[in-house]
Design a protein around this motif. Sequence first.
Motif, PDB file in Angstrom:
ATOM      1  N   VAL A 138     -38.779  35.602   1.108  1.00 37.59           N
ATOM      2  CA  VAL A 138     -37.625  36.378   1.997  1.00 37.59           C
ATOM      3  C   VAL A 138     -37.802  38.075   1.247  1.00 37.59           C
ATOM      4  CG1 VAL A 138     -35.246  37.134   2.165  1.00 37.59           C
ATOM      5  CG2 VAL A 138     -36.187  34.323   1.988  1.00 37.59           C
ATOM      6  N   LYS A 193     -35.384  33.030   9.041  1.00 38.27           N
ATOM      7  CA  LYS A 193     -36.136  32.193   8.526  1.00 38.27           C
ATOM      8  C   LYS A 193     -37.311  31.145   9.510  1.00 38.27           C
ATOM      9  CE  LYS A 193     -31.685  29.719   8.383  1.00 38.27           C
ATOM     10  NZ  LYS A 193     -30.682  29.202   8.244  1.00 38.27           N
ATOM     11  N   ILE A 252     -30.779  30.992   3.794  1.00 39.66           N
ATOM     12  CA  ILE A 252     -31.257  32.054   3.496  1.00 39.66           C
ATOM     13  C   ILE A 252     -29.900  33.574   3.078  1.00 39.66           C
ATOM     14  CG2 ILE A 252     -32.193  34.621   5.022  1.00 39.66           C
ATOM     15  CD1 ILE A 252     -34.442  31.797   4.647  1.00 39.66           C
TER      16      ILE A 252
END
Length: 217
Positions: free
Chosen positions: A8, A25, A34
């Motif tokens: 991420v 995503k 997330i």
Amino acid sequence: MDIGKRAVEATLFASEKPMTIADIKAYVGEELDIREILTALQEDFQHRGIVLIKTGDRWHFQTAHDLSHLLRRERAELRKLSRAGMETLAIIAYHEPVSRAEIEAIRGVQVAKGTLDVLMEAGWVRPAGRREVPGRPLIYATTAEFLTHFGLQSRKDLPGLDDLKAAGLLDPVDLVLDQMELDDEDETGAEPDSDEAETKEFADDDGVLLENQSESA
């Protein structure tokens, strides 16, 4: 979790614009939480040189507020001077001090209001008083900044006509037009004067005859 956090983090770092959770995503997959990862990253970066910011529903990295002044740089914006501006500047430099009316007489066209404003904003032209004639028009001259910008010690260092031609700074079309005007003047001077009315006929592309009549006063 660590691999997911790194993924991420890398995704946000590489993105050119803030990203939604759905955007993230699309890169790292649906199986990661997330939202939880973003909260953890916020805590990790809260005391770093860059911080993770949420704006609306989008996330992005940015410079910490207390360090933003270190990255600010002054940048000069270069603007190309228009042909009208160059012509006006040249007339002022070679003929100063000159009024707007005198500039227009030399150029043969009106000087747009913004042209002189641009030259004064650039610091190359300044008001130099008023001409002591009826109406007392404002007159303009060049500045020390003008000389510095163009590498001149004084106006005496301005290039002459031959120098401008050799440097290719004169428009060939202008030179041709100037020569044509000189040729026309020579031909006019060679024609005998006549007080009689002359009538000339010319044919246009469609073969229609047109008359050009001139009458003596």
